[in-house]
Enzyme design. Structure first.
Site, PDB file in Angstrom:
ATOM      1  N   LYS A  52       0.845  -1.206   0.000  1.00  0.00           N
ATOM      2  CA  LYS A  52       0.000   0.000   0.000  1.00  0.00           C
ATOM      3  C   LYS A  52       0.882   1.259   0.000  1.00  0.00           C
ATOM      4  CE  LYS A  52      -3.734  -2.498   2.273  1.00  0.00           C
ATOM      5  NZ  LYS A  52      -4.432  -2.858   3.525  1.00  0.00           N
ATOM      6  N   GLN A  96      -4.471  -1.975   9.840  1.00  0.00           N
ATOM      7  CA  GLN A  96      -4.336  -3.274   9.180  1.00  0.00           C
ATOM      8  C   GLN A  96      -4.839  -4.383  10.101  1.00  0.00           C
ATOM      9  OE1 GLN A  96      -3.450  -3.560   5.969  1.00  0.00           O
ATOM     10  NE2 GLN A  96      -3.761  -5.766   6.009  1.00  0.00           N
ATOM     11  N   ASP A 119     -10.856   2.520   4.360  1.00  0.00           N
ATOM     12  CA  ASP A 119     -11.107   1.082   4.218  1.00  0.00           C
ATOM     13  C   ASP A 119     -12.609   0.798   4.106  1.00  0.00           C
ATOM     14  OD1 ASP A 119      -9.168  -0.868   3.992  1.00  0.00           O
ATOM     15  OD2 ASP A 119      -8.605  -0.797   6.113  1.00  0.00           O
TER      16      ASP A 119
HETATM   17  N1  GUN Z   1      -6.634  -7.304   6.274  1.00  0.00           N
HETATM   18  C1  GUN Z   1      -6.984  -8.011   5.173  1.00  0.00           C
HETATM   19  N2  GUN Z   1      -7.553  -7.199   4.256  1.00  0.00           N
HETATM   20  C2  GUN Z   1      -7.562  -5.967   4.796  1.00  0.00           C
HETATM   21  C3  GUN Z   1      -8.021  -4.703   4.333  1.00  0.00           C
HETATM   22  O1  GUN Z   1      -8.556  -4.531   3.233  1.00  0.00           O
HETATM   23  N3  GUN Z   1      -7.845  -3.654   5.173  1.00  0.00           N
HETATM   24  C4  GUN Z   1      -7.287  -3.806   6.408  1.00  0.00           C
HETATM   25  N4  GUN Z   1      -7.182  -2.729   7.177  1.00  0.00           N
HETATM   26  N5  GUN Z   1      -6.863  -4.960   6.873  1.00  0.00           N
HETATM   27  C5  GUN Z   1      -7.002  -6.039   6.068  1.00  0.00           C
END
Ligand code: GUN
Length: 294
Positions: A52, A96, A119
């Site tokens: 990211k 995350q 998100d």
């Molecule tokens: N863990 C797995 N997929 C995601 C996501 O799209 N966002 C976040 N914050 N954690 C994750």
């Protein structure tokens, strides 16, 4: 049969965003800033966050990573979220997941300011999504919508079968595909682990979206001729031939299913690359205050 090339679409969309950010810079407008909170040392989470941050650099966004040991308390983490909520330089941020067991994920998600929840996990954004109001749509479903849009796949009046009901993918996907928009206007069936006689549903799908996390679950006989198949599975499977020691496997047996499809997403290179682009799109919207005006 056409392969949906998520990697190529992601590149096109990132180039577009990079151009827009460059114009914003020269016009003195705010350059988007995404922050990520990473707790502990989960290997997959480290990779996701690194990807990211790398993508932010590619499109010219600012980014920050806030790292904490897995001994951080829930209260300490909530304090960090409060600080970022009030930091005017950060447009959007993610925590995350998964978090260590002693921290309640729901409490953490609920503490994120909805206008910075890129998100799309906060109940405010989920509620807005259901009501078709301006919102941040979670990255994976949003990425899938963008793929369907890019390939101009017809969705109106089609039967869309979603397999998997997770908060992150299956559940929002089922709602998005039934809304009165494009992509959307489908008749949707949401299948899950307690569904009886699953094949009866999957074999009737015009659009089949599989988000189970079970490698090779969908076989050729489960899919209708001419179906559009979106494989959201991305499971690490041991592979000694690979330098990393693993390869990524989808939920669909590609070789069996692809010959029957009108469109199919490969794994890797299908949905995966689009999820990060979707997060960047949400961050750009946050910087432009497109969804919330404060
Ligand atoms: N863990 C797995 N997929 C995601 C996501 O799209 N966002 C976040 N914050 N954690 C994750």
């Amino acid at each position: 049969m056409e392969i949906i090339d998520g990697k190529a679409v992601a590149s096109v969309l990132k180039a577009k965003m990079a151009a827009e950010v460059a114009i914003r810079k020269t016009s003195g407008l705010k350059v988007p800033h995404l922050a990520a909170i990473l707790v502990g040392h989960n290997g997959s989470s480290e990779t996701y966050v690194a990807n990211k941050i790398k993508a932010c650099k590619e499109v010219g966004f600012f980014s920050s990573t806030f790292r904490y040991p897995d001994t951080i308390t829930e209260d300490e983490l909530l304090n960090v979220i409060n600080l970022i909520n009030n930091d005017n330089d950060i447009d959007g941020f993610i925590v995350q997941l998964p978090l260590p067991k002693h921290i309640a994920e729901n409490k953490v998600i609920n503490a994120i300011k909805p206008s910075k929840d890129v998100d799309g996990f906060h109940p405010e954004n989920t509620g807005r999504m259901i009501k078709n109001l301006p919102c941040y749509i979670a990255a994976t479903p949003y990425g899938i919508l963008k793929l369907i849009e890019h390939y101009k796949i017809e969705t109106k009046g089609k039967h869309c079968v979603v397999v998997g009901r997770s908060n992150i993918v299956g559940s929002p996907m089922s709602i998005l595909m039934s809304r009165d928009t494009y992509p959307g206007n489908c008749t949707v069936t949401l299948c899950h682990s307690k569904t009886q006689n699953l094949i009866e549903y999957t074999s009737k799908a015009d659009i089949l979206i599989v988000a189970l996390g079970k490698p090779g679950f969908v076989k050729g006989d489960m899919v209708k001729e001419g179906a559009v198949v979106i494989d959201v599975g991305l499971t690490r499977v041991e592979d000694k031939a690979k330098k990393s020691g693993f390869s990524l496997k989808g939920d669909v047996i590609y070789d069996e299913v692809a010959p029957k499809c009108s469109y199919i997403t490969p794994v890797p290179g299908g949905v995966g690359p689009m999820t990060i682009v979707a997060l960047l799109e949400n961050t750009l919207k946050a910087a432009k205050k497109e969804v919330y005006n404060s």
